[in-house]
Design an enzyme around this catalytic site. Structure first.
Site, PDB file in Angstrom:
ATOM      1  N   ASP A 294      -8.032  -1.460   2.390  1.00 52.83           N
ATOM      2  CA  ASP A 294      -8.579  -0.155   2.806  1.00 52.83           C
ATOM      3  C   ASP A 294      -8.999   0.723   1.621  1.00 52.83           C
ATOM      4  OD1 ASP A 294      -7.741  -1.082   5.252  1.00 52.83           O
ATOM      5  OD2 ASP A 294      -5.936   0.154   5.324  1.00 52.83           O
TER       6      ASP A 294
ATOM      7  N   VAL B 110     -10.748 -11.200   9.806  1.00 52.51           N
ATOM      8  CA  VAL B 110     -11.563 -12.020   8.901  1.00 52.51           C
ATOM      9  C   VAL B 110     -11.650 -11.331   7.534  1.00 52.51           C
ATOM     10  CG1 VAL B 110     -13.988 -12.662   8.499  1.00 52.51           C
ATOM     11  CG2 VAL B 110     -12.934 -13.132  10.700  1.00 52.51           C
TER      12      VAL B 110
ATOM     13  N   GLY C 227       0.819  -1.211   0.000  1.00 50.85           N
ATOM     14  CA  GLY C 227       0.000   0.000   0.000  1.00 50.85           C
ATOM     15  C   GLY C 227       0.853   1.262   0.000  1.00 50.85           C
TER      16      GLY C 227
ATOM     17  N   THR D 151      -4.406  -3.256  -0.979  1.00 49.14           N
ATOM     18  CA  THR D 151      -4.885  -2.900   0.356  1.00 49.14           C
ATOM     19  C   THR D 151      -6.369  -3.194   0.449  1.00 49.14           C
ATOM     20  OG1 THR D 151      -5.346  -1.136   1.933  1.00 49.14           O
ATOM     21  CG2 THR D 151      -5.237  -0.454  -0.330  1.00 49.14           C
TER      22      THR D 151
END
Ligand code: F6P
Length: 376
Positions: free
Chosen positions: A138, A301, A113, A136
């Site tokens: 995110d 998870v 990232g 990533t």
């Protein structure tokens, strides 16, 4: 300009994410099949370049990994310029440059990232040929439309929110689901929208607890005595956001090393205080609404398991395009996804930058149109 490439290295750095192996396979198959290069996988991020921990990525090693979660190479958050070696923090940039020369590695592909892009840029400035691929969960890597890992994590978080609905409904409870994303709200916003969360809280929109309470009361008034609150791990109240803002400005303004260290310490202390925020929020909502509240922290998870079809395709596209760029001699770049195309972008544009959710993003507008509470 064509470069004489014979052998390339590849590593995965930062948090793992679904699609890393698909990307390794994409780079590797194109490198072996189209260009006849040798490809060496370095273990555990940048540390592998120091310790010469490697795997030869031949056709056998690349076979059967497309669907495998995590990274076959292992990963770490080690930084080349600040690596703990023999109990001491050292700048290993020069060692890495000498090692690569000694081992005849013409280029290193770094999968990671924004932090990895920053580290790769440091190596590039030290004269090493590097190229990065954006990964990533995110979705916060700058200057790329997409990063692999996000699509899979989005599916996982959405399914979790789906499942929380029936139990929240049965028990007439508030369930606060904490979603990953570091300082970006993409995962929470996406999963909240797709999963139909009643409240979505993201770092980019600091919240006011009273607004959340009011939204939940309105639901109760209309006969819906359960609520799903999707909260990003980095979401915070307006007061806390202000405190962070002051600390971050202090860091930006700091001119001396001492000033920088002190400002960084302050931010670290705030980060520690922020841990447990979701639990505190749920407790507060329970007190203020008189509805029983529970917390589910989705956690790791979201990062584990087999990549989705979308992530496999993205990782493969970026990986194969990466081999073409190496062949052209394009280094010091990240291979960005641009619509259906890929594009090399200079690492300077990626390193240390974060792609946040713009408060006027169309997903935010969609949530507002639905009547979803965003806490503001
Ligand atoms: O960047 C990916 C991510 O999973 C974030 O969402 C999260 O904040 C962080 O990594 C967790 O990091 P670690 O694996 O070091 O606990």
């Amino acid at each position: 300009m064509a470069t004489k490439i014979k052998r390339i290295g590849i590593l995965t750095a930062g948090g793992d994410s679904p699609g890393l192996n698909a990307a390794i396979r994409g780079v590797g198959k194109a490198a072996l099949g189209n260009y006849g290069w040798e490809i060496v996988g370095f273990r555990d991020g940048f540390r592998g370049l120091v310790e010469n921990e490697r795997i030869n990525l031949d056709r056998n090693a690349l076979s059967g990994i497309l669907t495998v979660g995590g990274t076959i190479l292992g990963t770490s958050r080690d930084k080349p310029h600040r690596m703990v070696v023999d109990g001491e923090t050292k700048d290993m940039t020069g060692v890495i440059r000498d090692n690569l020369k000694k081992w005849g590695i013409d280029c290193v592909v770094c999968l990671g990232g924004g932090g990895t892009a920053k580290n790769a840029l440091r190596l590039h400035r030290a004269g090493i040929n590097v190229i990065t691929l954006p990964k990533t969960i995110d979705n916060d890597v700058a200057v790329t439309d997409a990063s692999f890992g996000y699509a899979t994590a989005l599916d996982i978080a959405t399914e979790a929110i789906d499942r929380l609905h029936s139990t929240a409904h049965s028990h007439h409870r508030i369930i606060v689901a904490e979603v990953m994303g570091h300082r970006a709200g993409w995962l929470t916003l996406g999963a909240g929208l797709a999963g139909g969360a009643d409240v979505i809280l993201i770092p980019e929109i600091p919240y006011d607890v009273e607004k959340i309470v009011e939204a939940i009361r309105q639901r109760t008034k209309h006969g819906r005595n359960f609520s799903i609150v999707a909260v990003a791990e980095g979401a915070m109240s307006r007061d806390d956001a202000h405190i962070y803002d002051v600390a971050e400005k202090k860091l930006k303004r700091a001119k001396t090393l001492g000033g920088k260290i002190e400002a960084k310490r302050e931010i670290a202390a705030l980060d520690i205080r922020h841990q447990g925020n979701t639990m505190r929020l749920a407790k507060l909502l329970e007190e203020l609404t008189q509805l029983e509240s529970r917390v589910t922290i989705l956690g790791y998870v979201q990062r584990g398991g087999t990549p989705s079809a979308a992530d496999r395709i993205l990782a493969t596209r970026l990986g194969t395009a990466c081999a073409d760029l190496i062949n052209e001699g394009t280094f010091g770049v990240m291979v960005a996804a641009r619509g259906e195309e890929t594009e090399p972008v200079p690492l300077e544009k990626v390193a240390g930058k974060r792609k946040s959710v713009p408060p006027d993003h169309h997903w935010v507008a969609t949530a507002r149109r639905l009547g979803t509470c965003l806490g503001d």
